[in-house]
Write a protein that holds these residues in place. Sequence first.
Motif: not given
Length: 241
Positions: A12-17
């Motif tokens: 899985d690929i995630g955009h994290i902030i």
Amino acid sequence: MPYRKEQFANNDIGHIILRAIDNNLLFKNIDDYYRGIFSIYEFNNSKSITIRERRRIRNVLKNKTYRGRASVTLEDERDRLVDLLCFCFMPNHIHLLLKQIKDNGITKFVSKVGTGLGGYLNRKYNRQGYVFQNRFNAVKIKSDEQLKITSSYIHTNPLSIKYPEWKKIKIKKPKEAHSFLEKYRWSSYLDYINIKNFPSVIQKDFILGTMGGFKEYKEFVNNWIEYKGELEKYHNLFLKN
């Protein structure tokens, strides 16, 4: 320690902030930014390393461009938790685009960065308590289009420093904006346009393969900058409210 209830599976690929509490400044000077670079490299590892090795890594990462030396790529002996595809450091928050390659790798990595970097900043500035908000924002990437757009969004985030309203209003001088991004060191963008900056920190081949190469990536981002300031229509691709 930042955490997220949502679970990511391997690949899985995630955009994290990661956001600072109360929008406090995370990075007050160049040394703080470098410490952030060290953190996202060193903590992407399931193995512990010696103090001597840690010092060697920091020296290589800091010296390779900042003091005018030829770029050096570290021989990577880490057991990585994630593939760090993209990153961007903003004054009060951090963007990460991560592909999970170990069980629970995204959560472990983000937690290590939050604890380690937060602890360093507290010690340096004689503070106590949490540095980052308790929960990090995350959204899964579900398509190649979303991957391309999110990567561009991350790499163009520094434009908000120079053009605070650029996401709503078209930039009148796009060439000036392009130049600004190419001088902003605290993201992975330079490495994506074939200017070696922190090549050891990221794994860029996956996205570059999707985009077609360095030239195509730069063209995509440049077109994104000139998109007429309608980025809000893509808000659901980046963050969860």
